[in-house]
Enzyme design. Structure first.
Site, PDB file in Angstrom:
ATOM      1  N   ASN A  29       3.321  13.428   2.392  1.00 33.05           N
ATOM      2  CA  ASN A  29       1.949  13.435   1.880  1.00 33.05           C
ATOM      3  C   ASN A  29       1.974  12.734   0.515  1.00 33.05           C
ATOM      4  OD1 ASN A  29      -0.576  14.016   0.904  1.00 33.05           O
ATOM      5  ND2 ASN A  29      -0.242  16.242   0.747  1.00 33.05           N
ATOM      6  N   TRP A  30       1.537  11.501   0.495  1.00 32.48           N
ATOM      7  CA  TRP A  30       1.635  10.710  -0.744  1.00 32.48           C
ATOM      8  C   TRP A  30       0.547  11.061  -1.756  1.00 32.48           C
ATOM      9  CZ3 TRP A  30       2.771   5.089   1.505  1.00 32.48           C
ATOM     10  CH2 TRP A  30       3.972   5.140   2.212  1.00 32.48           C
ATOM     11  N   LYS A  31      -0.406  11.853  -1.346  1.00 37.74           N
ATOM     12  CA  LYS A  31      -1.500  12.290  -2.241  1.00 37.74           C
ATOM     13  C   LYS A  31      -2.143  11.085  -2.918  1.00 37.74           C
ATOM     14  CE  LYS A  31       0.691  16.763  -2.656  1.00 37.74           C
ATOM     15  NZ  LYS A  31       0.917  17.979  -3.415  1.00 37.74           N
TER      16      LYS A  31
ATOM     17  N   HIS B 165      -5.468  21.121   3.112  1.00 40.24           N
ATOM     18  CA  HIS B 165      -4.472  21.209   2.032  1.00 40.24           C
ATOM     19  C   HIS B 165      -5.049  22.079   0.911  1.00 40.24           C
ATOM     20  CE1 HIS B 165      -1.764  20.180  -1.192  1.00 40.24           C
ATOM     21  NE2 HIS B 165      -0.931  19.737  -0.283  1.00 40.24           N
TER      22      HIS B 165
ATOM     23  N   GLU C 196      -5.006  21.783  -2.155  1.00 40.87           N
ATOM     24  CA  GLU C 196      -5.702  21.015  -3.205  1.00 40.87           C
ATOM     25  C   GLU C 196      -7.130  20.712  -2.774  1.00 40.87           C
ATOM     26  OE1 GLU C 196      -2.761  17.930  -3.528  1.00 40.87           O
ATOM     27  OE2 GLU C 196      -1.350  19.376  -4.369  1.00 40.87           O
TER      28      GLU C 196
ATOM     29  N   GLU D 247       2.189  26.246   3.402  1.00 33.05           N
ATOM     30  CA  GLU D 247       2.477  25.764   2.046  1.00 33.05           C
ATOM     31  C   GLU D 247       2.018  26.807   1.026  1.00 33.05           C
ATOM     32  OE1 GLU D 247       2.717  21.182   1.993  1.00 33.05           O
ATOM     33  OE2 GLU D 247       0.635  21.735   1.677  1.00 33.05           O
TER      34      GLU D 247
ATOM     35  N   GLY E  48       4.383  21.439  -5.847  1.00 36.14           N
ATOM     36  CA  GLY E  48       4.502  20.634  -7.057  1.00 36.14           C
ATOM     37  C   GLY E  48       5.032  21.399  -8.254  1.00 36.14           C
TER      38      GLY E  48
ATOM     39  N   SER F 170       7.601  21.960  -2.814  1.00 35.25           N
ATOM     40  CA  SER F 170       8.826  21.633  -3.545  1.00 35.25           C
ATOM     41  C   SER F 170      10.048  21.514  -2.634  1.00 35.25           C
ATOM     42  CB  SER F 170       9.081  22.651  -4.668  1.00 35.25           C
ATOM     43  OG  SER F 170       8.021  22.601  -5.602  1.00 35.25           O
TER      44      SER F 170
ATOM     45  N   GLY G 248       5.575  16.514  -0.472  1.00 33.43           N
ATOM     46  CA  GLY G 248       4.741  15.819  -1.452  1.00 33.43           C
ATOM     47  C   GLY G 248       5.595  14.941  -2.353  1.00 33.43           C
ATOM     48  N   GLY G 249       5.939  15.452  -3.528  1.00 30.25           N
ATOM     49  CA  GLY G 249       6.659  14.686  -4.547  1.00 30.25           C
ATOM     50  C   GLY G 249       7.856  13.906  -4.017  1.00 30.25           C
TER      51      GLY G 249
HETATM   52  P1  PGA Z   1       5.314  19.093  -3.087  1.00 27.75           P
HETATM   53  O1  PGA Z   1       3.920  19.027  -2.281  1.00 27.75           O
HETATM   54  O2  PGA Z   1       6.380  18.737  -2.089  1.00 27.75           O
HETATM   55  O3  PGA Z   1       5.169  18.073  -4.181  1.00 27.75           O
HETATM   56  O4  PGA Z   1       5.441  20.479  -3.599  1.00 27.75           O
HETATM   57  C1  PGA Z   1       3.821  19.472  -0.968  1.00 27.75           C
HETATM   58  C2  PGA Z   1       2.412  19.299  -0.498  1.00 27.75           C
HETATM   59  O5  PGA Z   1       1.497  19.498  -1.296  1.00 27.75           O
HETATM   60  O6  PGA Z   1       2.173  18.964   0.685  1.00 27.75           O
END
Ligand code: PGA
Length: 255
Positions: free
Chosen positions: A9-11, A98, A100, A170, A176, A216, A237-238
Site C-alpha cells: 500500500n503505497w499510500k 483502511h 486512515e 491492521e 506506521g 509495521s 505500508g512503509g
Molecule cells: P505500515 O502501514 O506498514 O507503514 O505500518 C500498513 C498499512 O497502513 O497498510
C-alpha cells in the site's frame, strides 16, 4: 488451500516516475527471485494506476490494486473515482476501509458494505481492512469491535461472494508506528476473524479466506508473523516503498 498474498500500500507517496521505477524494480526482483505461489499486489495512487498496470501486465504473480473507490456507481461526486473506472485500467483488487480512510474521511461500515457489493459485481476483489485502536484494546473491547466491523460490512454477502474478499487485520496502533503486533496478538485476532466468518459461513468457507496482517510489518518480523497458522500474508505500508524490503517480505513465507 488459501492464497498467500503480500500487498504493498503505497499510500500518498511516489510521483508517476517514482512509481514506475519502484514497480519496475519490484517486478524484476519478483521475476528473478520468487518461486513460491504468492500473489504480489501493488497499490499505487490513482494517478499511477494506468502506467503501473501496463508495466506489470502479463507478469505472473503481480496484480494491481487501488487504495480506495467510491461507494456509488457514478455521478456528481467531484474528485472521486468509480469502480468501473478502476476496472477499465486493469485493477483487480481494491483496498477498502483502511483505518486512515475511516479516520480522516469518515468512512462507515455501511459505505464499506456498498463498496464491497460494487467491487464484487465488477469481479474485483476487495481487500477489506479492519482493526482496533489502542484505546479499544486497552479496554478489552478489540475483539468485539473487529467482529462488528466484519458483520456490518460483509455479512450480507453469500458464501460465494465472501470467498472473494481478502481481509486485512491492521491494528491501528501498529500502523506506521514501528510497533508490530506480537505473533500471539496477530494469531489471536486472525483466529477470531476466521472463527467469526465460520460462525456464519461454515468452517470450509472460512478456511478459504486469506487474512493478511498489516502494521509495521518489515523484513525482520514478517517471517514469524507469516508463520502463524491463520496469517496468510501482509498488507505493507512503509516497507513497500523500498523494493528490496518489500520483496524480502514477499519471500518470508516458510515452505
Ligand atoms: P505500515 O502501514 O506498514 O507503514 O505500518 C500498513 C498499512 O497502513 O497498510
Amino acid at each position: 488451500m488459501r492464497q498467500k498474498i503480500v500487498a504493498g500500500n503505497w499510500k500518498m507517496n511516489k510521483t508517476l516516475d517514482e512509481a514506475l521505477a519502484l514497480a519496475s524494480e519490484v517486478s524484476n526482483m519478483v521475476k528473478d527471485e520468487v518461486n513460491t505461489d504468492v500473489q504480489v499486489i501493488l497499490a499505487p495512487s490513482f494517478i499511477s494506476l494506468t502506467a503501473v498496470g501496463k508495466l506489470i501486465e502479463g507478469q505472473k504473480r503481480l496484480a494491481l490494486a487501488a487504495q480506495n473507490c467510491h461507494h456509488k456507481t457514478s455521478g456528481a461526486y467531484t474528485g472521486e473515482v468509480s469502480v468501473d473506472m478502476l476496472k477499465s485500467v486493469g485493477v483487480s483488487f481494491v483496498i477498502i476501509g483502511h483505518s486512515e480512510r475511516r479516520m480522516y474521511f469518515n468512512e462507515t461500515n455501511e459505505q464499506l458494505a456498498e463498496k464491497t457489493n460494487l467491487l464484487l459485481q465488477n469481479n474485483i476483489w476487495p481487500i477489506f481492512c479492519c482493526g482496533e485502536s489502542l484505546e479499544q484494546r486497552e479496554k478489552g473491547i478489540h475483539i468485539d469491535f473487529v467482529k462488528q466491523q466484519l458483520t456490518e460490512s460483509l455479512f450480507h454477502l453469500d458464501t460465494n461472494q465472501l470467498q472473494k474478499v481478502v481481509i486485512a487485520y491492521e491494528p491501528i496502533w501498529a500502523i506506521g508506528t514501528g510497533k508490530t503486533a506480537s505473533t500471539e496478538q496477530a494469531q489471536e485476532m486472525h483466529e477470531v476473524i476466521r472463527k467469526h466468518i465460520a460462525s456464519k459461513y461454515g468452517e470450509a468457507a472460512a478456511a478459504e479466506v486469506s487474512i493478511l496482517y498489516g502494521g509495521s510489518c518489515n523484513p525482520t518480523n514478517a517471517p514469524e508473523l507469516f508463520a502463524c497458522k491463520d496469517v496468510d500474508g501482509g498488507l505493507i505500508g512503509g516497507a513497500s516503498l523500498k523494493s528490496r524490503d518489500f520483496v524480502s517480505i514477499v519471500k518470508s513465507f516458510s515452505e
